[in-house]
Design a protein around this motif. Structure first.
Motif: not given
Length: 172
Positions: A50-65
């Motif tokens: 879903s759009i929320g899943d895609k956003m969660a993945d992008k946010i998580s990848s940025f937050v963990g960088s």
């Protein structure tokens, strides 16, 4: 000499012993035997996002960088410098209660977003595990079939050798 066991018979044998293979469905067995069983877990997962899943993945990848850590630490340092300098009136004097509130809010929002992304990764891992299981099961079935065919070849060779030996003995 006809093959003693075919894929269909091996499938039937598996289906008859359901207690050993209780999580295998008949259609899975047919899929195992007749077609390609491996799937790309990333492709399967991408179709359900879903759009929320895609956003969660992008946010998580940025937050963990590292860029996120560098930006966060830089903003905190700037915040502290602004609020301890006497150039302007501090809007959040020491002990920086507003900064603590802001950081707590960021952490409270980040945690569930990261957990959503991790849950999806867990789902993807389960798809990969199921895929590995299907590939291994198909390999076992094919190896078993090859063993049976080799046994038949050996039996036919023995039969042929016996006939040759009998014919040679009769010639003598």
């Amino acid at each position: 000499m006809k093959n003693k066991y075919s894929y269909k018979e091996i499938t039937k044998k598996i289906l008859e012993n359901k207690e050993e293979f209780d999580d295998i469905q008949e259609e899975l067995i047919h899929e195992l035997i007749h077609g390609k069983v491996s799937e790309d877990a990333n492709t399967v997962d991408e179709n359900k996002l879903s759009i929320g899943d895609k956003m969660a993945d992008k946010i998580s990848s940025f937050v963990g960088s590292w860029p996120f850590i560098i930006v966060s630490v830089s903003l905190i340092i700037i915040w502290i410098i602004i609020n301890i300098s006497y150039i302007i009136k501090p809007f959040d004097p020491f002990p920086f209660i507003l900064l603590n509130l802001f950081l707590s809010c960021v952490a409270a929002i980040q945690a569930p977003i990261i957990m959503m992304s991790q849950n999806r990764e867990g789902d993807k891992d389960r798809i990969k595990a199921r895929n590995d299981y299907k590939v291994n099961l198909k390999s076992e079935i094919i190896v078993e079939d090859l063993h049976l065919k080799m046994d038949e070849i050996i039996e036919s060779q023995k039969y042929i050798m016996e006939k040759i030996n009998r014919l040679e003995n009769e010639k003598k």
